[in-house]
Design an enzyme around this catalytic site. Structure first.
Site, PDB file in Angstrom:
ATOM      1  N   HIS B  51     -26.235   6.705  14.442  1.00 45.54           N
ATOM      2  CA  HIS B  51     -27.121   6.103  15.425  1.00 45.54           C
ATOM      3  C   HIS B  51     -27.365   7.066  16.584  1.00 45.54           C
ATOM      4  CE1 HIS B  51     -29.078   2.821  17.494  1.00 45.54           C
ATOM      5  NE2 HIS B  51     -28.412   3.175  18.601  1.00 45.54           N
ATOM      6  N   GLU B  73     -28.971   4.899   8.604  1.00 43.04           N
ATOM      7  CA  GLU B  73     -28.400   3.929   9.528  1.00 43.04           C
ATOM      8  C   GLU B  73     -28.586   2.506   8.993  1.00 43.04           C
ATOM      9  OE1 GLU B  73     -30.554   3.855  13.140  1.00 43.04           O
ATOM     10  OE2 GLU B  73     -29.065   2.687  14.221  1.00 43.04           O
ATOM     11  N   ASN B 335      -9.088  26.152  -7.596  1.00 41.79           N
ATOM     12  CA  ASN B 335      -8.148  26.552  -8.622  1.00 41.79           C
ATOM     13  C   ASN B 335      -7.157  25.427  -8.916  1.00 41.79           C
ATOM     14  OD1 ASN B 335      -6.968  28.781 -10.258  1.00 41.79           O
ATOM     15  ND2 ASN B 335      -5.215  28.305  -8.967  1.00 41.79           N
TER      16      ASN B 335
END
Lengths: 164, 607
Positions: B51, B73, B335
């Site tokens: 917002h 929003e 990894n």
């Protein structure tokens, strides 16, 4: 400024007044553009740097900045001599970096006009790279070799450093 | 971009700083939300962040940004009201939208607003806003009556997991998803500049940069205080000098006064140094923050379930280091996710909980920071690693047979090494660990691997706190003094020369259980012999990344804190020399680069 050192045929540069710092090296007299010279100092302690070309004497501390020191004699393949009271380091600006050059003695600042610069003869001195000679100045009694610092280190040498 | 006058420029900078901070936090919060979907506090915070961004961008007239944040929003609002439930699919869309927001913000930051292709992302958000998309039912295949034509063309409200956006940049969205409304006709003022909207695939990840620092005002005040102190001490020094010159003071007095002054000066400067260092310190959080998001995406891509735990994110280290560790850490995490952790089914079969654990932790230890990446996966299979290395011709059978477990672990750092049969998007090209090693070495750090087959593995990074001022060990080599970074020094020994052995032309020293290759600095640096050959010499054991080596020197001088000075471009790349520093007497001392020496030693005969 640099252009003025090169023997160009243009009239402007020929009439321009140039100031040079002259120094001695093995009985010969050389000159460099005064604007390139930052300061002239006596021999300090030089710290050797391993694995560098032979003409790199080492590095010094210039008020907190570490700069390389080049022996002009070694660079030009002249006989090596011991440093004496006359020996000086000329700290110069070479392409934006400070470097110190060991010379036998620094004599004076001279003014010449651009027209006095003559192209260098085919062989000026043995051992000196033709590359870095911008010209010679014939003034009455004396003969001055004008150096072009930017050409001091050839492309190959630069490469060498870069790849090391 | 409309030209900003200076006042606007200030506003804009404020906006960028604030937004960047909000967005950084947002990623973290969103990932957390997925795990704790019933946390109203968290949801509200996320909603507020978006917002705020929306409000600020509409104030400054960034239309694209407003459009995206507005829809996001709205979706968040529905989540907040409980009209929608948090699902991975919804999160995918929201994350995609925040990625787009980041891209747009980075455009603004770059000073060049581009006409980005945003409708695709918005089209994904829209169905979530229709009445039918309510509640957990994700398959609102029926186009909702309330939504526009775009939604009608939308195949499904929630994209299937396969369609989940790829990480890190949002996939070049849309094309296959929905027919988007064509770009506005080129009469539009902005569109003139960039007639073809670019798909949003910029590097939103790079949004956070470290070119500006926010410093606590208190720290700044402290600094000013210390500088004041320093000025006073300087005045005192000038006074002392004058007195001495004029012969006012007795020699004895002067000595005493000067001694006091020296002490105070050294106190003030070290305080000052600490404070400046502190200002440069930023929490490692800056780097760690992006990992939950990365781990989430990786887990979804790999079909693995992972619980990422982060510890010590408040640990501070120098900016110069923070900038460098991001990359290696990402590789190590990839990894661990790809090679380390098993799939849920494999885990259950192995009698482990379905969800794997990945622990990322940072902690201070003396002058170092230690970062550990630990997983409870399958561990490193030394047999397999060894076989692969032989297959690839990286080592010979004989060499392999003679290797310790630790040396075998180290094989995974070799360039081109990978146990993966097939290269995937994530790994298997054998570049990852290689990069890790290079980067860590660059930082003068060490890597250590601990791993037990079937139980998991741990990668431990030891890094120096800062790169500008280092603790160093001064050593003398036949009269020349060199400085070795203390962070690389493991131990020092005084040894009799006759304890050295030769192995294949290489001098070695038996150090407890292991055999340590030696390098004589005198030879390496071509130092002229100055002293008679002594029976005793000193060995400085240095380590870089995963290698160890002993440097043979004549004498140890002592420890000192030194500031690193560059040797300039001309002498920048001397092998074995990392830089220089100036000692108390004004002499220049070269700083040895243990990393370079060790690498060089590897190429030497006999290894």
């Amino acid at each position: 400024m640099n252009d003025a050192l090169v023997p160009v045929k243009s009239d402007e540069s020929r009439d321009k007044l140039i100031q040079l710092v002259s120094f001695n090296l093995d009985q010969e007299e050389y000159g460099v553009d005064v604007l390139k010279v930052r300061e002239i100092i006596r021999m300090p302690n030089v710290t050797r740097v391993p694995n560098t070309p032979s003409y790199v004497d080492g590095v010094i501390n210039l008020r907190g900045k570490v700069i390389p020191i080049i022996s002009m004699r070694k660079k030009f393949g002249l006989m090596e001599v011991d440093n004496d009271k006359q020996t000086r380091i000329m700290v110069m600006d070479v392409e934006g970096e400070l470097m110190g050059f060991i010379v036998d003695a620094v004599s004076e600042v001279i003014r010449i006009s651009g027209s006095e610069i003559q192209p260098s003869p085919a062989v000026v001195a043995s051992g000196i790279d033709q590359e870095c000679i911008a010209g010679v100045i014939n003034q009455a009694e004396r003969l001055l070799v004008l150096l072009d610092l930017e050409k001091m280190f050839s492309g190959d040498e630069r490469q060498l450093f870069a790849s090391m | 971009m409309p030209p900003f006058d200076s006042e606007d420029q200030e506003l804009l900078e404020g906006f960028l700083t604030e937004t960047t901070e909000l967005l950084e936090k947002l990623d973290d919060d969103l990932v957390a939300l997925e795990k704790a979907s019933d946390d109203p506090e968290l949801l509200n915070r996320i909603f507020r962040s978006i917002h705020t961004v929306k409000g600020a961008s509409s104030f400054l007239g960034f239309d694209l940004l407003v459009k995206v944040t507005h829809k996001t929003e709205d979706v968040l609002n529905r989540l907040r009201k409980g009209e929608l439930a948090v699902t991975s699919e919804i999160m995918d869309v929201i994350l995609e939208a925040t990625d787009l927001v980041k891209v747009l913000v980075s455009d603004i930051k770059a000073g060049e607003i581009q006409e980005r292709e945003i409708d695709g992302t918005i089209a994904k958000l829209l169905p979530l806003l229709s009445e039918n998309a309510a509640a957990p039912a994700p398959a609102a295949a029926e186009p909702a009556s309330g939504t526009s034509q775009q939604a009608a063309a939308e195949p499904a409200a929630a994209p299937s997991p396969e369609a989940a956006p790829a990480e890190p940049p949002p996939a070049p969205v849309t094309q296959e998803v929905a027919p988007v409304p064509p770009p506005k006709p080129a009469g539009d003022a902005v569109a003139k500049k960039a007639p073809v909207p670019k798909p949003a695939e910029g590097k939103g990840e790079d949004l956070s940069d470290n070119t500006t620092v926010r410093v606590d005002v208190k720290r700044l005040d402290d600094l000013m205080n210390q500088v004041g102190e320093l000025v006073l001490e300087r005045n005192r020094m000038i006074q002392l000098n004058q007195d001495l010159q004029q012969g006012d003071s007795e020699r004895l007095d002067f000595n005493e006064e000067f001694g006091k002054l020296t002490k105070r000066m050294s106190f003030v400067t070290s305080e000052l140094q600490m404070q400046v260092l502190k200002m440069r310190m930023i929490p490692v959080d800056k780097v760690f923050k992006k990992f939950p998001r990365i781990v989430r995406s990786l887990a979804r891509d790999l079909g693995k379930e992972v619980d990422l735990q982060i510890f010590g994110e408040e640990t501070e280290l120098d900016r110069s280091v923070v900038d460098e560790i991001g990359d290696p850490l990402i590789h190590l995490i990839r990894n661990a996710m790809d090679h380390g952790l098993e799939t849920p089914d494999e885990r259950v079969a192995a009698g482990k909980p379905r969800v794997g654990t990945l622990i990322l932790a940072a902690v201070h230890e003396g002058n170092q920071i230690i970062i550990s990446i630990k997983d409870d996966g399958r561990g490193i299979d030394t047999d397999r690693v060894g076989r692969k290395a032989v297959e690839k011709g990286l080592v010979s059978e004989d060499q392999l047979a003679a290797m310790s477990q630790r040396e075998i672990f180290d094989l995974i750092f070799l360039p081109g090494f990978s146990t993966k049969e097939k290269a995937s998007d994530l790994s298997g090209r054998g570049v990852g660990m290689d990069v890790v090693k290079t980067n860590i070495k660059k930082l003068n750090g060490l890597i250590e691997i601990k791993s037990e087959k079937g139980l998991g593995s741990e990668f431990i990074l030891r890094l120096p706190l800062t790169l500008a001022i280092i603790q160093s060990l001064l050593v003398e080599v036949e009269g020349e003094v060199y400085s070795i970074p203390l962070s690389s020094v493991l131990e020092t020994l005084r040894v009799e020369q006759r304890m050295f052995h030769m192995v294949g032309g290489q001098e070695v020293l038996k150090l407890r259980e292991s055999v340590l290759p030696l390098m004589r600095l005198q030879r390496k640096f071509n130092v002229q012999q100055r002293y008679e050959n002594d029976d005793f010499c000193y060995v400085v054991v240095v380590g870089a990344a995963d290698k160890r080596m002993g440097l043979v020197v004549t004498r140890l001088v002592g420890q000192q804190e030194v500031a690193i000075k560059s040797l300039g471009n001309y002498l920048a790349n001397i092998p074995g020399i990392a830089g220089s520093t100036i000692l108390g007497d004004g002499r220049v001392t070269l700083i040895v680069d243990p990393v370079g020496l060790i690498d060089d030693g590897e190429g030497a005969p006999g290894r």
